[in-house]
Design a protein around this motif. Structure first.
Motif, PDB file in Angstrom:
ATOM      1  N   UNK A 289     -10.134  29.747 -34.264  1.00  0.00           N
ATOM      2  CA  UNK A 289     -10.667  30.976 -33.704  1.00  0.00           C
ATOM      3  C   UNK A 289      -9.586  31.592 -32.839  1.00  0.00           C
ATOM      4  N   UNK A 290      -9.506  32.899 -32.836  1.00  0.00           N
ATOM      5  CA  UNK A 290      -8.475  33.565 -32.061  1.00  0.00           C
ATOM      6  C   UNK A 290      -8.538  33.220 -30.591  1.00  0.00           C
ATOM      7  N   UNK A 291      -9.753  32.984 -30.087  1.00  0.00           N
ATOM      8  CA  UNK A 291      -9.933  32.696 -28.667  1.00  0.00           C
ATOM      9  C   UNK A 291      -9.145  31.461 -28.245  1.00  0.00           C
ATOM     10  N   UNK A 292      -9.040  30.461 -29.117  1.00  0.00           N
ATOM     11  CA  UNK A 292      -8.316  29.238 -28.776  1.00  0.00           C
ATOM     12  C   UNK A 292      -6.846  29.534 -28.518  1.00  0.00           C
ATOM     13  N   UNK A 293      -6.260  30.372 -29.316  1.00  0.00           N
ATOM     14  CA  UNK A 293      -4.838  30.675 -29.183  1.00  0.00           C
ATOM     15  C   UNK A 293      -4.530  31.376 -27.868  1.00  0.00           C
ATOM     16  N   UNK A 294      -5.540  31.976 -27.268  1.00  0.00           N
ATOM     17  CA  UNK A 294      -5.343  32.696 -26.009  1.00  0.00           C
ATOM     18  C   UNK A 294      -5.555  31.821 -24.780  1.00  0.00           C
ATOM     19  N   UNK A 295      -5.972  30.572 -24.999  1.00  0.00           N
ATOM     20  CA  UNK A 295      -6.224  29.663 -23.883  1.00  0.00           C
ATOM     21  C   UNK A 295      -4.982  28.807 -23.633  1.00  0.00           C
ATOM     22  N   UNK A 296      -4.436  28.919 -22.425  1.00  0.00           N
ATOM     23  CA  UNK A 296      -3.236  28.161 -22.062  1.00  0.00           C
ATOM     24  C   UNK A 296      -3.629  26.895 -21.291  1.00  0.00           C
ATOM     25  N   UNK A 297      -3.054  25.774 -21.718  1.00  0.00           N
ATOM     26  CA  UNK A 297      -3.403  24.470 -21.139  1.00  0.00           C
ATOM     27  C   UNK A 297      -2.168  23.806 -20.537  1.00  0.00           C
ATOM     28  N   UNK A 298      -2.321  23.305 -19.323  1.00  0.00           N
ATOM     29  CA  UNK A 298      -1.267  22.521 -18.681  1.00  0.00           C
ATOM     30  C   UNK A 298      -1.735  21.074 -18.592  1.00  0.00           C
ATOM     31  N   UNK A 299      -0.871  20.143 -18.970  1.00  0.00           N
ATOM     32  CA  UNK A 299      -1.198  18.715 -18.936  1.00  0.00           C
ATOM     33  C   UNK A 299      -0.469  18.059 -17.768  1.00  0.00           C
ATOM     34  N   UNK A 300      -1.238  17.396 -16.905  1.00  0.00           N
ATOM     35  CA  UNK A 300      -0.653  16.678 -15.768  1.00  0.00           C
ATOM     36  C   UNK A 300      -1.040  15.212 -15.899  1.00  0.00           C
ATOM     37  N   UNK A 301      -0.045  14.360 -16.123  1.00  0.00           N
ATOM     38  CA  UNK A 301      -0.311  12.930 -16.311  1.00  0.00           C
ATOM     39  C   UNK A 301       0.910  12.149 -15.845  1.00  0.00           C
ATOM     40  N   UNK A 302       0.701  11.195 -14.930  1.00  0.00           N
ATOM     41  CA  UNK A 302       1.852  10.457 -14.411  1.00  0.00           C
ATOM     42  C   UNK A 302       2.480   9.554 -15.478  1.00  0.00           C
ATOM     43  N   UNK A 303       1.750   9.309 -16.567  1.00  0.00           N
ATOM     44  CA  UNK A 303       2.310   8.584 -17.710  1.00  0.00           C
ATOM     45  C   UNK A 303       2.781   9.628 -18.727  1.00  0.00           C
ATOM     46  N   UNK A 304       4.074   9.872 -18.737  1.00  0.00           N
ATOM     47  CA  UNK A 304       4.614  10.956 -19.552  1.00  0.00           C
ATOM     48  C   UNK A 304       4.292  10.781 -21.033  1.00  0.00           C
ATOM     49  N   UNK A 305       4.349   9.532 -21.512  1.00  0.00           N
ATOM     50  CA  UNK A 305       4.064   9.265 -22.909  1.00  0.00           C
ATOM     51  C   UNK A 305       2.610   9.613 -23.244  1.00  0.00           C
ATOM     52  N   UNK A 306       1.722   9.293 -22.327  1.00  0.00           N
ATOM     53  CA  UNK A 306       0.314   9.629 -22.547  1.00  0.00           C
ATOM     54  C   UNK A 306       0.125  11.142 -22.551  1.00  0.00           C
ATOM     55  N   UNK A 307       0.838  11.810 -21.650  1.00  0.00           N
ATOM     56  CA  UNK A 307       0.773  13.265 -21.610  1.00  0.00           C
ATOM     57  C   UNK A 307       1.252  13.893 -22.908  1.00  0.00           C
ATOM     58  N   UNK A 308       2.325  13.338 -23.471  1.00  0.00           N
ATOM     59  CA  UNK A 308       2.830  13.836 -24.749  1.00  0.00           C
ATOM     60  C   UNK A 308       1.821  13.594 -25.866  1.00  0.00           C
TER      61      UNK A 308
END
Length: 234
Positions: free
Chosen positions: A4-23
């Motif tokens: 859906x077009x709406x998804x492409x407009x949603x920006x997400x930031x990932x914060x995780x002290x385990x970088x591999x898990x964040x990736x």
């Protein structure tokens, strides 16, 4: 074909002290959704900088991070980006963590051990202005919330009832003190000795859990001593 077009407009930031898990979360979102991941950072300081730069709509916030925890980070980010929505991500299904996360503004709470579909669902629900709590955590949250509310109400009730521990004579003494009358004046009004007045005052201090006359008078005013006596008279 995009979902859906709406998804492409949603920006997400990932914060995780385990970088591999964040990736791993980043890869999951890129495969299973069209959400735009604007960054993957490992600490609160970097998260604040990323929010200022990228202005994400949703932040997936690791709750248990060293130095500055996720709950504190949510509070700090909300002060500079009040439109940003947060989903707490953690490995613990601790009731207190759920409660504190939601209290500071998290709109969702998911466990790192949960299925990928639940994380996607959490982002979708929160992006659409809803709250997301997995069924297994919902009961925990509301049980904890109910207990916390009950304890707070009980403490408030106990505080408000302190005046009820005063005898009628102590109430009379305290009411005269609220009028600015001296101990000698109170003794004259009530036809008792000044020593007796001081004894009553010491009892009042103990029962109201205060240390001096000013605190006792303020307590009496804030808790409507005059109104209480009027009700008794009726």
């Amino acid at each position: 074909m995009r979902r859906i077009d709406a998804e492409a407009n949603v920006k997400v930031l990932i914060v995780d002290d385990n970088y591999e898990h964040g990736l791993g979360i980043r890869e999951l979102l890129s495969i299973e959704s069209d959400y735009q991941v604007v960054g993957t950072v490992t600490n609160a300081q970097a998260a604040v900088a990323a929010v200022k730069k990228s202005k994400p709509d949703i932040v997936l916030m690791d709750v248990n991070m060293p130095e500055v925890d996720g709950i504190t980070a949510i509070q700090e980010i909300r002060s500079i980006a009040d439109n940003c929505k947060f989903i707490a991500v953690t490995g613990y299904d601790d009731s207190d963590l759920i409660f504190r996360s939601m209290k500071v503004g998290a709109r969702g709470y998911v466990l790192k051990t949960m299925a990928a579909t639940q994380l996607i669902m959490a982002v979708k629900e929160v992006a659409n202005g809803k709250i997301y709590l997995p069924p297994m955590l919902t009961t925990k949250f509301f049980d904890y919330f109910y207990d916390a509310f009950k304890d707070e109400a009980k403490a408030k009730q106990e505080e408000e009832n302190l005046l009820s521990y005063l005898t009628q004579r102590e109430e009379e003494v305290l009411e005269l003190l609220t009028q600015g009358i001296t101990y000698k004046g109170v003794a004259s009004r009530l036809f008792i000795s000044e020593t007796t007045v001081k004894t009553h005052v010491n009892n009042i201090f103990q029962k109201l859990q205060v240390n001096d006359r000013t605190q006792a008078v303020l307590y009496a005013i804030n808790h409507g001593l005059g109104k209480k006596r009027m009700k008794k008279a009726v």
